[in-house]
Design a protein around this motif. Structure first.
Motif, PDB file in Angstrom:
ATOM      1  N   LEU A 119       0.873  -1.443  -0.116  1.00 30.79           N
ATOM      2  CA  LEU A 119       0.110  -0.439  -0.131  1.00 30.79           C
ATOM      3  C   LEU A 119       0.821   1.309  -0.159  1.00 30.79           C
ATOM      4  O   LEU A 119       0.133   2.516  -1.313  1.00 30.79           O
ATOM      5  CB  LEU A 119      -0.897  -0.245   1.192  1.00 30.79           C
ATOM      6  N   TYR A 120       1.782   1.296   0.621  1.00 30.20           N
ATOM      7  CA  TYR A 120       3.377   2.480   1.037  1.00 30.20           C
ATOM      8  C   TYR A 120       4.377   2.098   0.682  1.00 30.20           C
ATOM      9  O   TYR A 120       5.110   1.350   1.668  1.00 30.20           O
ATOM     10  CB  TYR A 120       2.290   3.139   2.342  1.00 30.20           C
ATOM     11  N   PRO A 121       4.713   1.513  -0.708  1.00 28.52           N
ATOM     12  CA  PRO A 121       5.600   1.023  -0.638  1.00 28.52           C
ATOM     13  C   PRO A 121       7.028   1.735   0.154  1.00 28.52           C
ATOM     14  O   PRO A 121       6.768   3.001   0.585  1.00 28.52           O
ATOM     15  CB  PRO A 121       6.617   0.993  -1.897  1.00 28.52           C
ATOM     16  N   VAL A 122       8.177   0.902   0.451  1.00 24.67           N
ATOM     17  CA  VAL A 122       9.288   1.591   1.547  1.00 24.67           C
ATOM     18  C   VAL A 122       9.990   2.776   0.160  1.00 24.67           C
ATOM     19  O   VAL A 122      10.620   3.264   1.025  1.00 24.67           O
ATOM     20  CB  VAL A 122      10.303   0.498   1.849  1.00 24.67           C
ATOM     21  N   LEU A 123      10.546   2.429  -0.477  1.00 21.08           N
ATOM     22  CA  LEU A 123      10.781   2.879  -1.605  1.00 21.08           C
ATOM     23  C   LEU A 123      10.353   4.435  -1.559  1.00 21.08           C
ATOM     24  O   LEU A 123      11.059   5.140  -1.684  1.00 21.08           O
ATOM     25  CB  LEU A 123      11.480   2.656  -2.776  1.00 21.08           C
ATOM     26  N   ASP A 124       8.952   4.977  -1.393  1.00 20.46           N
ATOM     27  CA  ASP A 124       8.302   6.226  -1.357  1.00 20.46           C
ATOM     28  C   ASP A 124       8.094   6.715  -0.169  1.00 20.46           C
ATOM     29  O   ASP A 124       7.702   7.700  -0.552  1.00 20.46           O
ATOM     30  CB  ASP A 124       6.510   5.477  -2.199  1.00 20.46           C
ATOM     31  N   ARG A 125       8.406   5.956   0.880  1.00 19.67           N
ATOM     32  CA  ARG A 125       8.602   6.765   2.158  1.00 19.67           C
ATOM     33  C   ARG A 125       9.435   7.754   2.392  1.00 19.67           C
ATOM     34  O   ARG A 125      10.552   7.991   1.975  1.00 19.67           O
ATOM     35  CB  ARG A 125       8.253   5.925   3.307  1.00 19.67           C
ATOM     36  N   PRO A 126       9.343   8.723   3.016  1.00 21.61           N
ATOM     37  CA  PRO A 126      10.408   9.793   4.276  1.00 21.61           C
ATOM     38  C   PRO A 126      10.935   9.139   4.615  1.00 21.61           C
ATOM     39  O   PRO A 126      10.621   7.879   5.454  1.00 21.61           O
ATOM     40  CB  PRO A 126       9.531  10.764   4.554  1.00 21.61           C
ATOM     41  N   THR A 127      12.469   9.234   4.881  1.00 23.84           N
ATOM     42  CA  THR A 127      13.109   8.966   5.864  1.00 23.84           C
ATOM     43  C   THR A 127      13.910   9.939   7.330  1.00 23.84           C
ATOM     44  O   THR A 127      13.266  10.827   6.611  1.00 23.84           O
ATOM     45  CB  THR A 127      14.675   8.330   5.715  1.00 23.84           C
ATOM     46  N   ALA A 128      13.374   9.208   8.315  1.00 21.77           N
ATOM     47  CA  ALA A 128      13.878  10.281   9.278  1.00 21.77           C
ATOM     48  C   ALA A 128      15.139  10.800   8.720  1.00 21.77           C
ATOM     49  O   ALA A 128      16.354   9.877   8.767  1.00 21.77           O
ATOM     50  CB  ALA A 128      13.821   8.784  10.942  1.00 21.77           C
ATOM     51  N   GLY A 129      15.323  11.742   9.685  1.00 24.93           N
ATOM     52  CA  GLY A 129      16.432  13.204   8.986  1.00 24.93           C
ATOM     53  C   GLY A 129      16.670  14.200  10.893  1.00 24.93           C
ATOM     54  O   GLY A 129      15.804  13.352  11.724  1.00 24.93           O
TER      55      GLY A 129
END
Length: 67
Positions: A54-64
């Motif tokens: 549903l929400y692919p890992v590659l499309d997710r923001p990362t924690a900065g």
């Protein structure tokens, strides 16, 4: 009807992932918040969907680093 359920689960998946990202920078007693995220993930699975589809890992923001 299943299209509606899928859209709702997709929306919930975005919310869960964003909430978990925010949790990484939150302070205090976060037990209830973490439990809600866990429950939401279980609800998505119960509906028969994979949160990573549903929400692919590659499309997710990362924690900065917080600014």
């Amino acid at each position: 009807m299943s299209d509606l359920v899928e859209r709702l689960c997709r929306s919930l998946a975005f919310h869960v992932v964003e909430s978990e990202l925010t949790l990484q920078h939150a302070e205090g007693d976060l037990t209830d918040w973490r439990n809600e995220c866990t429950s939401a993930r279980a609800l998505i699975a119960e509906a028969g969907f994979d949160i990573d589809v549903l929400y692919p890992v590659l499309d997710r923001p990362t924690a900065g680093e917080p600014q």
